[in-house]
Enzyme design. Sequence first.
Site, PDB file in Angstrom:
ATOM      1  N   GLU A 231       4.097   6.624   7.245  1.00  0.00           N
ATOM      2  CA  GLU A 231       4.068   7.068   5.781  1.00  0.00           C
ATOM      3  C   GLU A 231       4.466   8.600   6.238  1.00  0.00           C
ATOM      4  O   GLU A 231       5.126   9.317   5.287  1.00  0.00           O
ATOM      5  CB  GLU A 231       2.858   7.038   5.090  1.00  0.00           C
ATOM      6  CG  GLU A 231       2.469   5.522   4.710  1.00  0.00           C
ATOM      7  CD  GLU A 231       3.263   4.969   3.474  1.00  0.00           C
ATOM      8  OE1 GLU A 231       3.580   6.056   2.491  1.00  0.00           O
ATOM      9  OE2 GLU A 231       3.610   3.959   3.255  1.00  0.00           O
TER      10      GLU A 231
ATOM     11  N   THR B  79      -1.655  -7.766   4.876  1.00  0.00           N
ATOM     12  CA  THR B  79      -3.196  -7.381   4.639  1.00  0.00           C
ATOM     13  C   THR B  79      -3.630  -7.832   3.343  1.00  0.00           C
ATOM     14  O   THR B  79      -4.638  -8.559   3.217  1.00  0.00           O
ATOM     15  CB  THR B  79      -3.482  -6.049   4.882  1.00  0.00           C
ATOM     16  OG1 THR B  79      -2.791  -5.365   5.994  1.00  0.00           O
ATOM     17  CG2 THR B  79      -4.901  -5.592   4.793  1.00  0.00           C
TER      18      THR B  79
ATOM     19  N   THR C  22       4.276  -5.016   7.090  1.00  0.00           N
ATOM     20  CA  THR C  22       5.624  -4.687   6.640  1.00  0.00           C
ATOM     21  C   THR C  22       6.068  -3.517   6.972  1.00  0.00           C
ATOM     22  O   THR C  22       7.055  -2.954   6.637  1.00  0.00           O
ATOM     23  CB  THR C  22       5.675  -5.162   5.145  1.00  0.00           C
ATOM     24  OG1 THR C  22       4.436  -4.336   4.455  1.00  0.00           O
ATOM     25  CG2 THR C  22       5.218  -6.530   4.881  1.00  0.00           C
TER      26      THR C  22
ATOM     27  N   SER D 293       0.777  -1.199  -0.062  1.00  0.00           N
ATOM     28  CA  SER D 293      -0.195   0.076  -0.023  1.00  0.00           C
ATOM     29  C   SER D 293       0.991   1.231   0.060  1.00  0.00           C
ATOM     30  O   SER D 293       0.285   2.372  -0.108  1.00  0.00           O
ATOM     31  CB  SER D 293      -0.748   0.051   1.212  1.00  0.00           C
ATOM     32  OG  SER D 293      -0.008  -0.171   2.379  1.00  0.00           O
TER      33      SER D 293
HETATM   34  N1  DGL Z   1       2.123  -2.949   4.978  1.00  0.00           N
HETATM   35  C1  DGL Z   1       0.697  -3.475   4.788  1.00  0.00           C
HETATM   36  C2  DGL Z   1       0.757  -4.850   5.820  1.00  0.00           C
HETATM   37  O1  DGL Z   1       1.997  -5.525   5.852  1.00  0.00           O
HETATM   38  C3  DGL Z   1      -0.529  -2.829   5.294  1.00  0.00           C
HETATM   39  C4  DGL Z   1      -0.497  -1.473   5.458  1.00  0.00           C
HETATM   40  C5  DGL Z   1      -1.757  -0.761   5.315  1.00  0.00           C
HETATM   41  O2  DGL Z   1      -2.718  -0.657   6.246  1.00  0.00           O
HETATM   42  O3  DGL Z   1      -2.136  -0.258   4.213  1.00  0.00           O
HETATM   43  O4  DGL Z   1      -0.123  -5.347   6.471  1.00  0.00           O
END
Ligand code: DGL
Length: 198
Positions: A152, A76, A183, A11
Amino acid sequence: MNAQPIGIIDSGIGGMSVTREIRRLLPQEPLAYVADEALLPYGDKPPTVIRQRLLELGDWLHAVQRVKMLVIACNTATAAAASALRRALPIPIIGMEPAVKPAASATRNRRIGVLATEGTLKSARFAGLLRTFAAGLHVYTQPCPGLVEAIEADDQARIRALLTRFLKPLRQRRIDTLVLGCTHYPLVRRHIAELAGP
Ligand code: DGL
């Protein structure tokens, strides 16, 4: 050797924690990275929305960027879309899931914590992971709304305030092992290590 790139999707910048490892292990590989900041965060979106988006991005990486494999560098998105992507694309699809299995072998007091997004923690894939690897363990899960956005924005004060709040209940549960099940979280590992204790 096949000189087509490896596609990587997250994302946002979270997948950079995965990309760092890919670069270290495979420095010669060309990479094509998608940060889907238009839909960030994924963690609070319905799985159907994430699945549709990943199918579109996967299609584009495959058809236009001609990637030879795809890494879903997001827990996710893996939970919501890995199976659909594997059905839709004729290339290997690599996903991420919270490291419950290594945590189960690392814990000494059989109490582990998992930080992840709401989407990951609510998913059937995560429930299956616990059934397979966490039998007989106490697993305490903690969703972290707002944390991905703070990472972010590189908002250090907000990152620390949120982590203090999210880690407190896990500390009270006396966990000895903590899984970073998103991540983005390894990017603020230093803060987590400080606030979570040994
Ligand atoms: N980086 C993503 C993960 O590993 C999700 C981040 C988000 O909520 O956009 O779950």
